[in-house]
Design a protein around this motif. Structure first.
Motif, PDB file in Angstrom:
ATOM      1  N   ILE A  22       0.864  -1.191   0.000  1.00  0.00           N
ATOM      2  CA  ILE A  22       0.000   0.000   0.000  1.00  0.00           C
ATOM      3  C   ILE A  22       0.893   1.232   0.000  1.00  0.00           C
ATOM      4  O   ILE A  22       1.646   1.475   0.940  1.00  0.00           O
ATOM      5  CB  ILE A  22      -0.974  -0.011   1.199  1.00  0.00           C
ATOM      6  N   GLY A  23       0.829   1.993  -1.103  1.00  0.00           N
ATOM      7  CA  GLY A  23       1.677   3.177  -1.274  1.00  0.00           C
ATOM      8  C   GLY A  23       2.663   2.936  -2.401  1.00  0.00           C
ATOM      9  O   GLY A  23       3.572   2.118  -2.270  1.00  0.00           O
ATOM     10  N   ALA A  24       2.450   3.640  -3.523  1.00  0.00           N
ATOM     11  CA  ALA A  24       3.335   3.476  -4.689  1.00  0.00           C
ATOM     12  C   ALA A  24       4.209   4.707  -4.862  1.00  0.00           C
ATOM     13  O   ALA A  24       4.465   5.155  -5.974  1.00  0.00           O
ATOM     14  CB  ALA A  24       2.507   3.206  -5.943  1.00  0.00           C
ATOM     15  N   TYR A  63      16.345  14.700  -5.008  1.00  0.00           N
ATOM     16  CA  TYR A  63      16.874  13.794  -3.992  1.00  0.00           C
ATOM     17  C   TYR A  63      18.362  13.600  -4.176  1.00  0.00           C
ATOM     18  O   TYR A  63      18.836  13.446  -5.307  1.00  0.00           O
ATOM     19  CB  TYR A  63      16.181  12.427  -4.082  1.00  0.00           C
ATOM     20  N   ALA A  64      19.083  13.589  -3.054  1.00  0.00           N
ATOM     21  CA  ALA A  64      20.480  13.171  -3.054  1.00  0.00           C
ATOM     22  C   ALA A  64      20.447  11.652  -2.913  1.00  0.00           C
ATOM     23  O   ALA A  64      20.020  11.126  -1.895  1.00  0.00           O
ATOM     24  CB  ALA A  64      21.214  13.801  -1.881  1.00  0.00           C
ATOM     25  N   ILE A  65      20.838  10.966  -3.965  1.00  0.00           N
ATOM     26  CA  ILE A  65      20.773   9.493  -3.998  1.00  0.00           C
ATOM     27  C   ILE A  65      22.161   8.942  -3.681  1.00  0.00           C
ATOM     28  O   ILE A  65      23.128   9.239  -4.389  1.00  0.00           O
ATOM     29  CB  ILE A  65      20.312   9.029  -5.405  1.00  0.00           C
ATOM     30  N   ALA A 175       3.736   1.205   2.766  1.00  0.00           N
ATOM     31  CA  ALA A 175       4.743   2.140   2.231  1.00  0.00           C
ATOM     32  C   ALA A 175       4.001   3.430   1.913  1.00  0.00           C
ATOM     33  O   ALA A 175       4.237   4.063   0.893  1.00  0.00           O
ATOM     34  CB  ALA A 175       5.406   1.551   0.990  1.00  0.00           C
ATOM     35  N   ASP A 176       3.077   3.788   2.812  1.00  0.00           N
ATOM     36  CA  ASP A 176       2.141   4.873   2.521  1.00  0.00           C
ATOM     37  C   ASP A 176       2.478   6.171   3.247  1.00  0.00           C
ATOM     38  O   ASP A 176       1.596   6.957   3.584  1.00  0.00           O
ATOM     39  CB  ASP A 176       0.692   4.430   2.798  1.00  0.00           C
ATOM     40  N   GLY A 177       3.775   6.391   3.456  1.00  0.00           N
ATOM     41  CA  GLY A 177       4.235   7.707   3.873  1.00  0.00           C
ATOM     42  C   GLY A 177       4.050   8.015   5.352  1.00  0.00           C
ATOM     43  O   GLY A 177       3.628   7.172   6.150  1.00  0.00           O
ATOM     44  N   ALA A 309      20.512  15.872   6.241  1.00  0.00           N
ATOM     45  CA  ALA A 309      21.535  14.964   5.711  1.00  0.00           C
ATOM     46  C   ALA A 309      21.084  14.323   4.398  1.00  0.00           C
ATOM     47  O   ALA A 309      21.815  13.520   3.820  1.00  0.00           O
ATOM     48  CB  ALA A 309      21.853  13.875   6.728  1.00  0.00           C
ATOM     49  N   GLY A 310      19.877  14.659   3.920  1.00  0.00           N
ATOM     50  CA  GLY A 310      19.373  14.103   2.653  1.00  0.00           C
ATOM     51  C   GLY A 310      19.333  12.584   2.677  1.00  0.00           C
ATOM     52  O   GLY A 310      19.759  11.931   1.728  1.00  0.00           O
ATOM     53  N   GLN A 311      18.806  12.005   3.762  1.00  0.00           N
ATOM     54  CA  GLN A 311      18.898  10.545   3.899  1.00  0.00           C
ATOM     55  C   GLN A 311      17.558   9.822   4.022  1.00  0.00           C
ATOM     56  O   GLN A 311      17.530   8.596   4.076  1.00  0.00           O
ATOM     57  CB  GLN A 311      19.767  10.193   5.119  1.00  0.00           C
TER      58      GLN A 311
END
Ligand code: FAD
Length: 401
Positions: A22-24, A63-65, A175-177, A309-311
């Protein structure tokens, strides 16, 4: 039901699956794709329908990947779908304190690696994952449908949709935030603390080149970051008080550009906005348990950290990678919703997530406070860390994961 879209007839009949995600968002979509070779029938559900790609000046949600997340996206068949001209490589990172000379520099060259991280627009990653998931063997997808009830049973989990249909699964993955419906329905204990700050984001064209350097300034009450984008463009993430963020967003473009350039000590010369500024409220969210029998939480549903920290997304991709690995490596007879199996995932993630929550929260407090001695402590801390190579290497190791 594999590889069908929400509107296909077979997806409408898809009421049974092994794993219901649940959550895309980026994490849910990545996780669903990572289950491809697991032998598990996967259904990816989202309340929203993905937005059509727009042709404007770029997505200000960037996003910092980390290299680890890049590898994950590569394994998902998504990284190679992102046009190389939309990826900016970060070769060095400069962090400035709020006193003269307080500075720390991380460089890929010193670490003997090609790049520290990659800067990519959110919509590019989302589209690449969507294309990878649409390939044969990918998950079934059901978008624009809201779940309304969740019942966790011994043998399975039943989720009712607003349109009257039900989905019968062995495992439900939330996975719905941050405001996770799955977590709420399961009554899972959690704590949320609002930082009283917003993350103000916007993209700029700059007079001077960024030289593939990500720059960050700890300024009074907040953190300003300029992350390199392809060409002479940068992306701003300014974490600042709610009141200041509201003032910034109310500015005319020229005043906004001037205030940002001043906060960044004119490091890149004049700056011209190429996207509308937007803001996002910042929180710290901790969840006591990320798994239950037949249920697991991933990404922002399981943890939210300050973006200095962009993590946050990188942690979510690590969750997705780990849970997919645990499920793939289950014995042939094993039930994918078995609590013992899911606890392996929870154990593997606990320390890393707690360390990131602790570090980002500590740094945020240290730089937000005006308490006596705090300024000396934070600036001396930066200089000290910069001088101690092993300590810097430990920090880099965490950031690259
Ligand atoms: C200003 C800012 C900058 C950031 N920069 C970075 C960075 O540089 N690097 C980094 O790693 N992280 C960064 N982060 C963190 C990152 O944005 C999040 O960690 C990440 O987006 C979380 O992704 P997610 O898929 O878990 O959740 P989300 O992106 O919130 O996705 C959740 C999905 O679930 C769906 N959904 C919600 N409710 C339901 C429901 N009831 N039923 C069905 N579907 C539902 C939504 O439609 C959505 O598609 C930043 C955050 C902020 C605020």
């Amino acid at each position: 039901m594999q590889g069908k879209t929400a509107d296909s007839d077979s997806a409408r009949a898809a009421v049974e699956c092994d794993v219901l995600v649940i959550g895309a968002g980026l994490v849910g979509a990545g996780f669903a794709r990572a289950l491809r070779s697991s032998g598990l029938r996967t259904l990816l559900l989202d309340a929203e329908v993905p937005a059509e790609p727009s042709q404007d000046g770029g997505d200000s949600r960037i996003y910092a990947i980390s290299p680890g997340s890049k590898d994950f996206l590569d394994q998902c068949g998504a990284w190679g779908r992102i046009a190389s001209e939309r990826i900016a490589c970060v070769e060095a990172m400069q962090v400035f304190g709020d006193a003269q000379g307080a500075e720390i520099i991380f460089s890929a060259y010193d670490c003997a690696i090609p790049e520290l991280c990659y800067i990519v627009e959110g919509r590019e990653i989302q589209q690449a994952l969507a294309a990878a998931n649409a390939e044969p063997g990918g998950p079934a997808r059901l978008f624009g449908h809201s779940p309304v009830a969740l019942a966790l049973g011994e043998e399975g989990v039943l989720v009712d949709l607003a349109d009257g249909r039900s989905i019968d699964a062995r495992l439900v993955v939330g996975a719905d935030g941050m405001n996770s419906w799955v977590r709420e329905m399961a009554g899972m204990e959690h704590s949320v603390r609002a930082y009283g700050q917003q993350g103000v984001v916007a993209n700029f064209e700059t007079e001077l080149g960024h030289e593939s350097i990500a720059r960050q300034w700890f300024v009074s009450g907040g953190v300003v970051a300029l992350l390199p984008l392809p060409g002479n463009r940068v992306s701003l993430v300014w974490s600042t008080s709610d009141a200041h963020a509201a003032r910034l967003l109310a500015h005319e473009p020229h005043d906004f550009e001037h205030e940002v350039a001043t906060a960044c000590r004119h490091a890149l010369g004049a700056m011209r906005l190429v996207t509308l500024p937007r803001s996002f409220p910042l929180h710290l969210l901790r969840v006591a348990q990320t798994v239950r029998p037949r249920l697991a939480l991933l990404g922002d549903a399981a943890h939210v950290v300050h973006p200095l920290a962009g993590q946050g997304l990188n942690l979510g991709f690590q969750d997705a990678c780990e849970l997919a690995r645990v499920l793939r490596e289950r014995g042939p007879q094993d039930d994918c919703g078995d609590h013992r199996l899911l606890r392996r995932y929870a154990r593997a993630r606990r320390e890393t997530v707690a360390a990131m929550q602790w570090t980002t929260d500590g740094l945020q407090r240290l730089f937000a406070t005006r308490a006596y001695g705090a300024s000396w402590l934070r600036n001396t801390g930066l200089q000290f860390t910069n001088a101690i190579v092993p300590l810097k290497n430990i920090l880099i190791e965490h950031a690259l994961a």
